[in-house]
Design a protein around this motif. Structure first.
Motif, short mmCIF file in Angstrom:
data_model
loop_
_atom_site.label_atom_id
_atom_site.label_comp_id
_atom_site.label_asym_id
_atom_site.label_seq_id
_atom_site.Cartn_x
_atom_site.Cartn_y
_atom_site.Cartn_z
N LEU A 152 0.83 -1.20 0.00
CA LEU A 152 0.00 0.00 0.00
C LEU A 152 0.87 1.26 0.00
N GLY A 153 1.96 1.23 0.75
CA GLY A 153 2.88 2.38 0.79
C GLY A 153 3.52 2.66 -0.56
N LYS A 154 3.92 1.61 -1.27
CA LYS A 154 4.54 1.80 -2.59
C LYS A 154 3.53 2.30 -3.61
N ALA B 175 -4.44 -0.29 15.43
CA ALA B 175 -3.57 0.75 14.87
C ALA B 175 -4.14 2.14 15.13
N LYS B 176 -5.44 2.29 14.95
CA LYS B 176 -6.07 3.59 15.23
C LYS B 176 -5.92 3.96 16.69
N VAL C 68 -1.21 3.24 9.87
CA VAL C 68 0.00 2.46 10.16
C VAL C 68 1.26 3.03 9.52
N ARG C 69 1.18 4.21 8.94
CA ARG C 69 2.34 4.80 8.27
C ARG C 69 3.50 5.06 9.23
N ASP C 70 3.19 5.55 10.43
CA ASP C 70 4.21 5.84 11.44
C ASP C 70 4.85 4.53 11.91
N LYS D 223 -3.25 7.28 20.84
CA LYS D 223 -2.41 7.39 22.03
C LYS D 223 -1.20 8.28 21.76
N LYS D 224 -0.66 8.16 20.57
CA LYS D 224 0.53 8.94 20.23
C LYS D 224 0.21 10.42 20.06
N ASN D 225 -0.94 10.74 19.50
CA ASN D 225 -1.28 12.12 19.18
C ASN D 225 -2.10 12.84 20.23
#
Length: 156
Positions: free
Chosen positions: A12-14, A111-112, A83-85, A117-119
């Motif tokens: 998906l990233g590529k 993942a969400k 999940v990019r991070d 939690k991170k943000n």
């Protein structure tokens, strides 16, 4: 063949990073035949899960199920954004590894949750707003000056 979520994220990233709608060829360049088959399998799974779209052509030979004009769907973008991070992805995988047979929808929710939690920063005081968006992740207004031509939502 088993589903590999690292392959899913990488594919998906590529596709997302490609300037135009790529075909499977860019995904398998420099890969062994075994890795190429795994990638083909995962592209098929991603299409079945409505995470990507493309044109499928069946031929005879090693690339018997080739996909062209690959692009992410809304759901594909949502999953990739979740999940990019790399830190969020590693924490998601660690939580998933603690169980067996986790459905894709559960992986997305984990993942969400890790991303939230991170943000988001929660404070221990009993104030009216115990949680707030972290300033370290909030886009700065100075970072992108207004050009006056930004799209606006209107109601009628």
């Amino acid at each position: 063949m088993k589903r590999d979520m690292d392959f899913v994220r990488d594919i998906l990233g590529k596709i997302s990073a490609a300037a135009d709608k790529p075909d499977q060829g860019i995904l398998v360049e420099g890969k062994s035949e075994e890795d190429a088959e795994i990638i083909y399998y995962h592209v098929e799974l991603l299409a079945q899960a409505n995470l990507l779209t493309g044109r499928r052509s069946s031929t005879i030979g090693p690339q018997r199920n080739k996909w062209t004009k690959l692009d992410l769907t809304w759901e594909g973008h949502d999953f990739l954004d979740s999940v990019r991070d790399p830190d969020v992805w590693q924490k998601t995988k660690a939580r998933v590894a603690a169980t067996t047979g986790v459905a894709f929808s559960v992986i997305v929710e984990i993942a969400k949750g890790e991303l939230k939690k991170k943000n988001w920063v929660c404070h221990e005081s009993a104030s009216a707003r115990p949680c707030s968006y972290s300033e370290s992740t909030r886009p700065s207004a100075a970072a992108k000056p207004s050009t006056g031509s930004e799209p606006r939502l209107t109601t009628w």
